[in-house]
Design an enzyme around this catalytic site. Structure first.
Site, PDB file in Angstrom:
ATOM      1  N   ASP A 111       0.848  -1.031   0.157  1.00  0.00           N
ATOM      2  CA  ASP A 111      -0.134  -0.203  -0.090  1.00  0.00           C
ATOM      3  C   ASP A 111       0.869   1.176   0.073  1.00  0.00           C
ATOM      4  O   ASP A 111       0.412   2.268  -0.216  1.00  0.00           O
ATOM      5  CB  ASP A 111      -0.857   0.118   0.942  1.00  0.00           C
ATOM      6  CG  ASP A 111      -0.147  -0.033   2.373  1.00  0.00           C
ATOM      7  OD1 ASP A 111       0.986  -0.048   2.589  1.00  0.00           O
ATOM      8  OD2 ASP A 111      -1.157  -0.062   3.500  1.00  0.00           O
ATOM      9  N   SER A 112       2.301   1.002  -0.005  1.00  0.00           N
ATOM     10  CA  SER A 112       3.118   2.078  -0.439  1.00  0.00           C
ATOM     11  C   SER A 112       2.917   2.763  -1.511  1.00  0.00           C
ATOM     12  O   SER A 112       3.345   3.872  -1.828  1.00  0.00           O
ATOM     13  CB  SER A 112       4.437   1.676  -0.012  1.00  0.00           C
ATOM     14  OG  SER A 112       5.018   0.590  -0.792  1.00  0.00           O
ATOM     15  N   ASP A 138      -0.891  -6.486  -0.338  1.00  0.00           N
ATOM     16  CA  ASP A 138      -1.114  -5.796   0.807  1.00  0.00           C
ATOM     17  C   ASP A 138      -2.691  -5.081   1.207  1.00  0.00           C
ATOM     18  O   ASP A 138      -2.916  -4.431   0.565  1.00  0.00           O
ATOM     19  CB  ASP A 138      -0.314  -4.488   0.822  1.00  0.00           C
ATOM     20  CG  ASP A 138       0.547  -4.170   2.097  1.00  0.00           C
ATOM     21  OD1 ASP A 138       0.139  -4.740   3.301  1.00  0.00           O
ATOM     22  OD2 ASP A 138       1.224  -2.981   2.336  1.00  0.00           O
ATOM     23  N   LYS A 194      -0.878  -9.464   3.118  1.00  0.00           N
ATOM     24  CA  LYS A 194       0.008  -9.126   4.496  1.00  0.00           C
ATOM     25  C   LYS A 194      -1.139  -8.139   5.111  1.00  0.00           C
ATOM     26  O   LYS A 194      -1.913  -7.316   4.564  1.00  0.00           O
ATOM     27  CB  LYS A 194       0.980  -8.250   3.981  1.00  0.00           C
ATOM     28  CG  LYS A 194       1.846  -7.597   5.105  1.00  0.00           C
ATOM     29  CD  LYS A 194       3.107  -7.114   4.993  1.00  0.00           C
ATOM     30  CE  LYS A 194       3.162  -5.707   4.019  1.00  0.00           C
ATOM     31  NZ  LYS A 194       2.638  -4.722   4.942  1.00  0.00           N
ATOM     32  N   GLU A 221      -1.043  -5.291   8.432  1.00  0.00           N
ATOM     33  CA  GLU A 221      -0.465  -4.513   9.680  1.00  0.00           C
ATOM     34  C   GLU A 221      -0.959  -4.990  11.097  1.00  0.00           C
ATOM     35  O   GLU A 221      -2.337  -5.118  11.141  1.00  0.00           O
ATOM     36  CB  GLU A 221      -0.529  -3.155   9.682  1.00  0.00           C
ATOM     37  CG  GLU A 221       0.541  -3.007   8.234  1.00  0.00           C
ATOM     38  CD  GLU A 221       0.614  -1.222   7.981  1.00  0.00           C
ATOM     39  OE1 GLU A 221       0.226  -0.527   8.949  1.00  0.00           O
ATOM     40  OE2 GLU A 221       0.996  -1.093   6.938  1.00  0.00           O
ATOM     41  N   GLU A 255       9.191  -3.803  10.781  1.00  0.00           N
ATOM     42  CA  GLU A 255       9.509  -2.623  10.210  1.00  0.00           C
ATOM     43  C   GLU A 255      10.320  -1.836  11.173  1.00  0.00           C
ATOM     44  O   GLU A 255       9.472  -1.473  12.221  1.00  0.00           O
ATOM     45  CB  GLU A 255       8.312  -1.778   9.478  1.00  0.00           C
ATOM     46  CG  GLU A 255       8.606  -0.610   8.955  1.00  0.00           C
ATOM     47  CD  GLU A 255       7.567   0.064   8.082  1.00  0.00           C
ATOM     48  OE1 GLU A 255       6.811  -0.696   7.782  1.00  0.00           O
ATOM     49  OE2 GLU A 255       7.836   1.148   7.375  1.00  0.00           O
TER      50      GLU A 255
HETATM   51  O1  KIV Z   1       3.441  -1.071   1.594  1.00  0.00           O
HETATM   52  C1  KIV Z   1       4.724  -1.591   1.663  1.00  0.00           C
HETATM   53  O2  KIV Z   1       5.794  -1.224   0.796  1.00  0.00           O
HETATM   54  C2  KIV Z   1       5.032  -2.378   3.161  1.00  0.00           C
HETATM   55  C3  KIV Z   1       6.767  -2.306   2.946  1.00  0.00           C
HETATM   56  C4  KIV Z   1       7.309  -1.215   3.750  1.00  0.00           C
HETATM   57  C5  KIV Z   1       6.942  -3.552   3.887  1.00  0.00           C
HETATM   58  O3  KIV Z   1       4.181  -2.533   3.672  1.00  0.00           O
END
Ligand code: KIV
Length: 279
Positions: free
Chosen positions: A46-47, A85, A115, A117, A184
């Protein structure tokens, strides 16, 4: 010869044997390159919100954006394990929708895992997704989706109590059946302790050398994202500079009428041209 796709079992089996490699990708061309380079896992992170869409927070992307990018990535990937994510709204704002949303990453976008968080309701949501048969990668330490609740974008686990909390979270996520864990912005020695305690691999970002693997945001390590560079990023290329040079060269050639040359143009036979008064 068809390349063998990496499975969750392959990732688990790497622990203690060799380091695991992971990078982000959000589109077809970059995912193809990361895959061709032999990176083990690709995170459709989600970055994307920050580095590709120019948004301030990862919480500003939802399922529509994440599935759109995940589909582009899986179209390109032959070998790497692709992790989708889960966006903030899909499981933290609407926990009752989390299994349905996780399934969309697998069935619609053809990801191999999702993934999540860490957050207050994390264990319940993670358990439900795993029980639905979907492989889950956990993410503890600095969790950008809830950065406002953990003191901002800061290293986590810096005192004994906070470090112990991270160790407990890691053990709980392993117990639920997560297949790997992102750490992280965690002090390297705490990341090392967690790595030693877990049977599942740890994937570090700003968590030092003792993790079982490493992940970086590809736009950061290629030098494509210029707004901010975290301390833990190593820039392997200054892609922005190279791309800017190329774009400026193009602009100059167009203005000087050097591009397009004959090799980039299409021709028509003289006799055909004459028929319409040309030539
Ligand atoms: O969204 C992302 O790129 C991440 C990484 C920083 C692990 O969660």
């Amino acid at each position: 010869m068809e390349e063998k796709k990496i499975t969750v079992g392959d990732i688990l089996a790497q622990k203690g044997k060799r380091k695991i490699t992971m990078l982000t990708a959000y589109d077809y061309p970059l995912a193809g390159l990361v895959d061709r380079a032999g990176i083990d896992m690709i995170l459709v992170g989600d970055s994307v919100a920050n580095v590709a869409l120019g948004l301030e927070s990862t919480t500003q992307v939802g399922m529509a954006e994440m599935l759109h990018h995940a589909k582009a990535v899986t179209r390109a990937v032959k070998r790497s394990l692709v992790v989708g994510d889960m966006p903030y709204e899909s499981y933290q704002v609407h926990p009752q929708e989390s299994v349905k949303n996780a399934r969309r990453f697998i069935e619609e976008a053809r990801c191999d895992a999702v993934k999540l968080e860490w957050f207050d309701n994390c264990l319940d949501v993670t358990a439900k997704i795993i029980q639905a048969g979907i492989p889950v990668m956990g993410h503890i330490g600095l969790t950008p989706q809830t950065a406002d609740k953990i003191g901002g974008f800061k290293v986590q686990g810096k005192d004994a109590q906070a470090a112990q909390r991270l160790i407990t979270q890691a053990l709980e996520l392993e117990k639920l059946g997560c297949f790997a864990l992102v750490l992280e912005c965690v002090p390297d020695k705490i990341a090392g302790m967690i790595t030693e305690k877990l049977k599942i691999p740890t994937i570090g970002i700003g968590a030092g050398l003792h993790c079982d693997g490493q992940v970086l945001v590809t736009y950061d390590m290629l030098g494509l994202f210029e707004r901010f560079t975290p301390k833990f990023v190593k820039k392997y290329l200054n892609a922005s500079e190279l791309m800017l040079k190329a774009i400026e060269e193009y602009k100059g050639e167009v203005l000087r009428e050097e591009f397009p040359g004959p090799q980039h143009s299409f021709s028509i036979k003289e006799e055909e041209l004459k028929k319409i008064g040309g030539g």
